[in-house]
Design a protein around this motif. Structure first.
Motif, short mmCIF file in Angstrom:
data_model
loop_
_atom_site.label_atom_id
_atom_site.label_comp_id
_atom_site.label_asym_id
_atom_site.label_seq_id
_atom_site.Cartn_x
_atom_site.Cartn_y
_atom_site.Cartn_z
N LEU A 19 0.81 -1.22 0.00
CA LEU A 19 0.00 0.00 0.00
C LEU A 19 0.85 1.27 0.00
O LEU A 19 0.39 2.31 -0.45
CB LEU A 19 -0.96 0.00 1.19
CG LEU A 19 -2.10 -1.01 1.08
CD1 LEU A 19 -2.84 -1.13 2.39
CD2 LEU A 19 -3.04 -0.64 -0.06
N VAL A 22 1.20 2.33 -3.81
CA VAL A 22 0.03 2.32 -4.69
C VAL A 22 0.03 3.59 -5.56
O VAL A 22 0.19 4.70 -5.04
CB VAL A 22 -1.27 2.24 -3.86
CG1 VAL A 22 -2.49 2.50 -4.71
CG2 VAL A 22 -1.37 0.88 -3.19
N GLN A 26 -5.02 4.40 -8.17
CA GLN A 26 -5.67 3.36 -7.36
C GLN A 26 -5.91 3.81 -5.92
O GLN A 26 -6.05 2.97 -5.03
CB GLN A 26 -4.84 2.09 -7.38
CG GLN A 26 -4.78 1.41 -8.73
CD GLN A 26 -4.09 0.07 -8.63
OE1 GLN A 26 -3.12 -0.09 -7.90
NE2 GLN A 26 -4.59 -0.89 -9.37
N ARG A 30 -7.02 1.62 -2.65
CA ARG A 30 -6.14 1.62 -1.48
C ARG A 30 -6.94 1.95 -0.22
O ARG A 30 -6.83 1.29 0.81
CB ARG A 30 -5.01 2.62 -1.64
CG ARG A 30 -4.05 2.62 -0.44
CD ARG A 30 -3.28 3.87 -0.30
NE ARG A 30 -4.21 4.97 -0.01
CZ ARG A 30 -3.87 6.24 -0.03
NH1 ARG A 30 -2.67 6.61 -0.35
NH2 ARG A 30 -4.77 7.18 0.26
N ASP A 31 -7.77 3.00 -0.31
CA ASP A 31 -8.56 3.41 0.85
C ASP A 31 -9.55 2.33 1.28
O ASP A 31 -9.75 2.10 2.47
CB ASP A 31 -9.29 4.72 0.55
CG ASP A 31 -8.34 5.90 0.43
OD1 ASP A 31 -7.15 5.77 0.83
OD2 ASP A 31 -8.78 6.95 -0.07
N MET A 90 -6.61 -5.69 -4.84
CA MET A 90 -6.99 -4.29 -5.06
C MET A 90 -8.34 -4.13 -5.74
O MET A 90 -8.78 -3.02 -5.99
CB MET A 90 -5.90 -3.58 -5.87
CG MET A 90 -4.56 -3.49 -5.15
SD MET A 90 -4.63 -2.56 -3.61
CE MET A 90 -4.81 -0.90 -4.23
N THR A 95 -10.69 -7.37 -2.06
CA THR A 95 -10.65 -6.72 -0.75
C THR A 95 -11.68 -7.33 0.19
O THR A 95 -11.41 -7.57 1.36
CB THR A 95 -10.88 -5.20 -0.91
OG1 THR A 95 -9.79 -4.65 -1.64
CG2 THR A 95 -10.98 -4.50 0.42
#
Length: 135
Positions: A19, A22, A26, A30-31, A90, A95
């Motif tokens: 992360l 990233v 993206q 990531r969040d 991702m 996720t």
């Protein structure tokens, strides 16, 4: 409120490092992953229950209550080869899968606002179950 997920400290360490690099394109992914990791409990890799989805697990799941199953391997972006049976961590589905166990159903809103469900049906391969910690 979403349930707690279980992640090995080794996967958490690898995901944290991933992360850090990233690309700007993206940031939303990531969040979303950071949000998921924020509700994780950590486990020793060798104590990971065999029914929990970890990185590089080969997972059987279905969408929206369908009996049709999909079989994919949860993969780090750097390991993606274009194989249609790979699923990047991702992606929203990738996720959502991390840290859940067989039998769990995950719900979330699609971009169009409709609800989406995924049910984990089985884990064909989990690296921790096979003693594979350095992957």
């Amino acid at each position: 409120m979403k349930p707690t997920i279980l992640v090995s400290w080794l996967d958490m360490d690898r995901l944290d490092r991933m992360l850090d690099s990233v690309p700007a394109s993206q940031l939303a992914a990531r969040d979303a992953l950071l949000d998921e990791l924020g509700r994780a409990s950590l486990a020793e890799p060798w104590e990971m229950p065999p029914d929990v989805v970890t990185m590089n697990s080969r997972v059987r799941f279905s969408f929206d209550g369908s009996e049709e199953e999909v079989l994919m391997t949860l993969t780090y972006p750097k390991d993606m080869t274009g194989d249609p049976e790979q699923l990047s961590i991702m992606t929203p589905v990738g996720t959502a899968l991390l840290g859940v166990k067989v039998g769990d159903t995950i719900s979330w809103a699609r971009p169009d606002g409709a609800m989406f469900e995924l049910t984990v049906r089985g884990i064909e391969y989990q690296p921790e179950r096979d003693g594979q910690y350095h992957r």
